[in-house]
Design a protein around this motif. Structure first.
Motif, PDB file in Angstrom:
ATOM      1  N   VAL A  17      14.755  40.867  28.821  1.00  0.00           N
ATOM      2  CA  VAL A  17      13.572  40.014  28.909  1.00  0.00           C
ATOM      3  C   VAL A  17      13.765  39.036  30.058  1.00  0.00           C
ATOM      4  CG1 VAL A  17      12.229  38.217  27.730  1.00  0.00           C
ATOM      5  CG2 VAL A  17      13.070  40.216  26.462  1.00  0.00           C
ATOM      6  N   CYS A  18      12.779  38.963  30.936  1.00  0.00           N
ATOM      7  CA  CYS A  18      12.945  38.097  32.096  1.00  0.00           C
ATOM      8  C   CYS A  18      11.602  37.577  32.572  1.00  0.00           C
ATOM      9  CB  CYS A  18      13.642  38.868  33.221  1.00  0.00           C
ATOM     10  SG  CYS A  18      14.063  37.795  34.605  1.00  0.00           S
ATOM     11  N   VAL A  19      11.582  36.290  32.899  1.00  0.00           N
ATOM     12  CA  VAL A  19      10.337  35.684  33.373  1.00  0.00           C
ATOM     13  C   VAL A  19      10.239  35.698  34.897  1.00  0.00           C
ATOM     14  CG1 VAL A  19      10.067  34.173  31.365  1.00  0.00           C
ATOM     15  CG2 VAL A  19      11.382  33.362  33.336  1.00  0.00           C
ATOM     16  N   SER A  20      11.257  36.210  35.558  1.00  0.00           N
ATOM     17  CA  SER A  20      11.278  36.082  37.016  1.00  0.00           C
ATOM     18  C   SER A  20      10.395  37.115  37.720  1.00  0.00           C
ATOM     19  CB  SER A  20      12.728  36.179  37.523  1.00  0.00           C
ATOM     20  OG  SER A  20      12.794  35.847  38.881  1.00  0.00           O
ATOM     21  N   GLY A  21      10.360  38.320  37.187  1.00  0.00           N
ATOM     22  CA  GLY A  21       9.476  39.342  37.759  1.00  0.00           C
ATOM     23  C   GLY A  21       9.760  39.696  39.214  1.00  0.00           C
ATOM     24  N   CYS A  22      11.033  39.842  39.568  1.00  0.00           N
ATOM     25  CA  CYS A  22      11.373  40.199  40.949  1.00  0.00           C
ATOM     26  C   CYS A  22      10.811  41.590  41.275  1.00  0.00           C
ATOM     27  CB  CYS A  22      12.886  40.211  41.132  1.00  0.00           C
ATOM     28  SG  CYS A  22      13.653  38.650  40.717  1.00  0.00           S
ATOM     29  N   LYS A  23      10.236  41.709  42.462  1.00  0.00           N
ATOM     30  CA  LYS A  23       9.549  42.963  42.782  1.00  0.00           C
ATOM     31  C   LYS A  23      10.502  44.121  43.039  1.00  0.00           C
ATOM     32  CE  LYS A  23       5.691  40.454  44.679  1.00  0.00           C
ATOM     33  NZ  LYS A  23       5.270  39.783  45.903  1.00  0.00           N
ATOM     34  N   PHE A  24      11.777  43.809  43.249  1.00  0.00           N
ATOM     35  CA  PHE A  24      12.747  44.877  43.517  1.00  0.00           C
ATOM     36  C   PHE A  24      13.459  45.314  42.241  1.00  0.00           C
ATOM     37  CE2 PHE A  24      14.678  40.754  44.326  1.00  0.00           C
ATOM     38  CZ  PHE A  24      15.681  40.770  43.378  1.00  0.00           C
ATOM     39  N   CYS A  25      13.064  44.753  41.097  1.00  0.00           N
ATOM     40  CA  CYS A  25      13.834  44.978  39.865  1.00  0.00           C
ATOM     41  C   CYS A  25      13.113  45.939  38.931  1.00  0.00           C
ATOM     42  CB  CYS A  25      14.055  43.639  39.157  1.00  0.00           C
ATOM     43  SG  CYS A  25      14.967  43.799  37.606  1.00  0.00           S
ATOM     44  N   ALA A  26      13.818  46.983  38.505  1.00  0.00           N
ATOM     45  CA  ALA A  26      13.246  47.965  37.583  1.00  0.00           C
ATOM     46  C   ALA A  26      13.761  47.748  36.165  1.00  0.00           C
ATOM     47  CB  ALA A  26      13.619  49.376  38.049  1.00  0.00           C
ATOM     48  N   PHE A  27      14.562  46.723  35.978  1.00  0.00           N
ATOM     49  CA  PHE A  27      15.275  46.538  34.720  1.00  0.00           C
ATOM     50  C   PHE A  27      14.514  45.656  33.724  1.00  0.00           C
ATOM     51  CE2 PHE A  27      18.248  43.671  32.463  1.00  0.00           C
ATOM     52  CZ  PHE A  27      18.778  44.595  31.576  1.00  0.00           C
ATOM     53  N   TYR A  28      13.858  44.630  34.214  1.00  0.00           N
ATOM     54  CA  TYR A  28      13.335  43.618  33.294  1.00  0.00           C
ATOM     55  C   TYR A  28      12.079  44.105  32.560  1.00  0.00           C
ATOM     56  CZ  TYR A  28       9.272  42.503  36.138  1.00  0.00           C
ATOM     57  OH  TYR A  28       8.078  42.579  36.788  1.00  0.00           O
ATOM     58  N   ARG A  29      11.832  43.473  31.378  1.00  0.00           N
ATOM     59  CA  ARG A  29      10.599  43.693  30.619  1.00  0.00           C
ATOM     60  C   ARG A  29      10.069  42.327  30.190  1.00  0.00           C
ATOM     61  NH1 ARG A  29      11.422  47.735  32.629  1.00  0.00           N
ATOM     62  NH2 ARG A  29      11.702  49.822  31.798  1.00  0.00           N
ATOM     63  N   GLY A  33      21.967  39.033  32.321  1.00  0.00           N
ATOM     64  CA  GLY A  33      20.707  39.331  31.658  1.00  0.00           C
ATOM     65  C   GLY A  33      19.525  38.803  32.421  1.00  0.00           C
ATOM     66  N   GLY A  34      18.379  39.084  31.864  1.00  0.00           N
ATOM     67  CA  GLY A  34      17.168  38.503  32.409  1.00  0.00           C
ATOM     68  C   GLY A  34      17.116  37.021  32.060  1.00  0.00           C
ATOM     69  N   LEU A  35      16.119  36.356  32.592  1.00  0.00           N
ATOM     70  CA  LEU A  35      15.938  34.928  32.307  1.00  0.00           C
ATOM     71  C   LEU A  35      15.023  34.845  31.087  1.00  0.00           C
ATOM     72  CD1 LEU A  35      15.377  33.834  36.023  1.00  0.00           C
ATOM     73  CD2 LEU A  35      17.526  34.207  34.790  1.00  0.00           C
ATOM     74  N   HIS A  36      15.660  34.777  29.914  1.00  0.00           N
ATOM     75  CA  HIS A  36      14.940  34.853  28.645  1.00  0.00           C
ATOM     76  C   HIS A  36      14.590  33.444  28.169  1.00  0.00           C
ATOM     77  CE1 HIS A  36      13.834  35.604  24.569  1.00  0.00           C
ATOM     78  NE2 HIS A  36      14.257  36.857  24.561  1.00  0.00           N
ATOM     79  N   GLU A  72       9.508  33.990  42.206  1.00  0.00           N
ATOM     80  CA  GLU A  72       9.815  33.100  41.069  1.00  0.00           C
ATOM     81  C   GLU A  72      11.311  32.828  40.930  1.00  0.00           C
ATOM     82  OE1 GLU A  72       7.369  31.744  39.398  1.00  0.00           O
ATOM     83  OE2 GLU A  72       5.922  32.954  40.536  1.00  0.00           O
ATOM     84  N   LYS A  73      12.106  33.480  41.757  1.00  0.00           N
ATOM     85  CA  LYS A  73      13.547  33.329  41.590  1.00  0.00           C
ATOM     86  C   LYS A  73      14.032  32.100  42.353  1.00  0.00           C
ATOM     87  CE  LYS A  73      17.225  36.683  41.011  1.00  0.00           C
ATOM     88  NZ  LYS A  73      17.514  38.096  41.189  1.00  0.00           N
ATOM     89  N   ILE A  74      15.269  31.724  42.121  1.00  0.00           N
ATOM     90  CA  ILE A  74      15.833  30.534  42.767  1.00  0.00           C
ATOM     91  C   ILE A  74      15.834  30.655  44.294  1.00  0.00           C
ATOM     92  CG2 ILE A  74      17.269  29.922  40.805  1.00  0.00           C
ATOM     93  CD1 ILE A  74      19.654  31.215  42.257  1.00  0.00           C
TER      94      ILE A  74
HETATM   95  S1  SF4 Z   1      16.500  40.610  35.663  1.00  0.00           S
HETATM   96 FE1  SF4 Z   1      17.205  39.540  37.533  1.00  0.00          FE
HETATM   97  S2  SF4 Z   1      16.529  40.819  39.231  1.00  0.00           S
HETATM   98 FE2  SF4 Z   1      15.391  41.502  37.394  1.00  0.00          FE
HETATM   99  S3  SF4 Z   1      13.459  40.311  37.418  1.00  0.00           S
HETATM  100 FE3  SF4 Z   1      14.932  39.121  36.234  1.00  0.00          FE
HETATM  101  S4  SF4 Z   1      15.927  37.713  37.706  1.00  0.00           S
HETATM  102 FE4  SF4 Z   1      14.877  39.339  38.881  1.00  0.00          FE
END
Ligand code: SF4
Length: 347
Positions: free
Chosen positions: A52-64, A98-101, A177-179
């Motif tokens: 779970v992540c609030v950052s939503g990086c466009k290069f990331c396929a991992f977060y939900r 992990g994601g930024l939960h 949205e990332k640092i």
């Molecule tokens: S898990 Fe990391 S890379 Fe992926 S969207 Fe979140 S902050 Fe970005």
């Protein structure tokens, strides 16, 4: 080349340096620092405690997003079981990432670290500057205070994840949205100030310019000059599968050339790691002729690169034969790069 490489020279080498000449120079620089023929690796496990992540990086396929059917958070017990398995498999390090939960508070982390350390003396090399800043905001604490609490609970060192390219215009485009680059560097400085060693990473292939790559290397070289707290420089390439950003994988040629320039430019770093995880085994092996002295980890578990459609399996046997195939001697190391076991000649 004589004296210290300037940014301008590095930029020119990235643009037009002859690959083989660059490789030779980088290998020579590596040999000056490590005269033997040892190449190291570590046995560890990545534990992605939540996607779970609030950052939503466009290069990331991992977060939900929270509430997504595939969203998860691992319980402490599930993580402790993974740690036990890692120790049983000869692993010496875990990377919790992990994601930024938004629902996980500092206590989730400090209690987990305490339990891990009660269970075993495995090295905890975990969390990235983005996670530290996120936790600091949630707990209304300074990043240094968060780091100090995590350190007191058992955090040993900090990986450099989330550096991508330390240039804000690139970051704005791929992960708004990332640092910021400044935040990443500030967390690293704070960690070094607490006596915590870290690593520096760089991800290429995000559409950055060659000048952006040099700016990134310049930023970490400067901080290393100031603190000496980085143990290694690790370069990955962007994996475009299943991401919002899309695009192409950067070429092996580009990867090797940039790695060689990094070894030459980062003359105050001891270790440079080649990435078999993003480049595959064969290019990973070739990095050993382009300045790398370490091939990173066997990685008993890895989910982030895998989510982007790139999955290579690695074992101790495969790793040692890759290293021997390059005419070098494989050795298992710990997080601090201390050699734990040298693998002799294969009969
Ligand atoms: S898990 Fe990391 S890379 Fe992926 S969207 Fe979140 S902050 Fe970005």
């Amino acid at each position: 080349m004589s004296g210290r490489l300037t940014g301008q020279e590095a930029r020119a080498l990235l643009a037009a340096g002859d690959l083989i000449t660059l490789g030779r120079a980088a290998d020579e620089a590596r040999r000056k620092r490590f005269p033997g023929d040892i190449v190291t690796f570590i046995i560890d496990r990545n534990i992605n405690y939540t996607n779970v992540c609030v950052s939503g990086c466009k290069f990331c396929a991992f977060y939900r997003p929270a509430g997504h059917p595939e969203a998860y958070v691992l319980s402490h017990e599930a993580i402790l079981e993974k740690v036990r398995e890692t120790v049983a498999a000869g692993g010496t390090q875990i990377m919790l990432q992990g994601g930024l939960h938004p629902g996980l508070m500092l206590e989730y982390y400090t209690e987990l670290l305490t339990k891990i350390k009660q269970q075993s003396d495995i090295i905890v090399h975990s969390f990235s500057p983005a996670e530290i800043i996120f936790l600091a905001r949630q707990s209304v604490l300074k990043p240094a205070a968060v780091l100090a609490r995590l350190q007191a609970a058992g955090l040993d060192s900090l990986p450099g994840g989330g550096a991508e390219i330390l240039v804000d215009s690139v970051r704005q485009r791929v992960s708004p949205e990332k640092i910021t680059a400044g935040d990443w560097l500030a967390v690293m400085r704070a960690a070094h100030g607490l006596g915590m060693k870290t690593t520096a990473t760089m991800v290429i292939g995000l559409g950055e310019s060659l000048a952006d790559r040099v700016a990134h290397m310049e930023a970490v070289r400067r901080l290393q000059e100031e603190t000496g707290g980085f143990r290694a420089f690790i370069m990955w390439s962007y994996q475009p599968g299943n991401t919002a950003l899309g695009g192409e994988k950067t070429s092996a040629w580009d990867y090797l050339r940039t790695l060689a320039v990094a070894r030459l430019y980062l003359d105050n770093f001891d270790h440079v790691q080649g990435s078999w995880v993003t480049q595959g085994e064969r290019i990973g092996q070739l990095t050993l002729a382009f300045g790398a002295d370490d091939l990173g980890s066997i990685m008993l578990e890895e989910n982030v690169v895998r989510a982007a459609g790139t999955a290579y399996e690695m074992s101790v046997d495969k790793m040692t034969s890759l290293i021997r195939g390059a005419g070098r001697t494989p050795a298992q190391r710990d997080t601090a790069y201390k050699i734990l076991k040298v693998y002799g000649e294969k009969r």
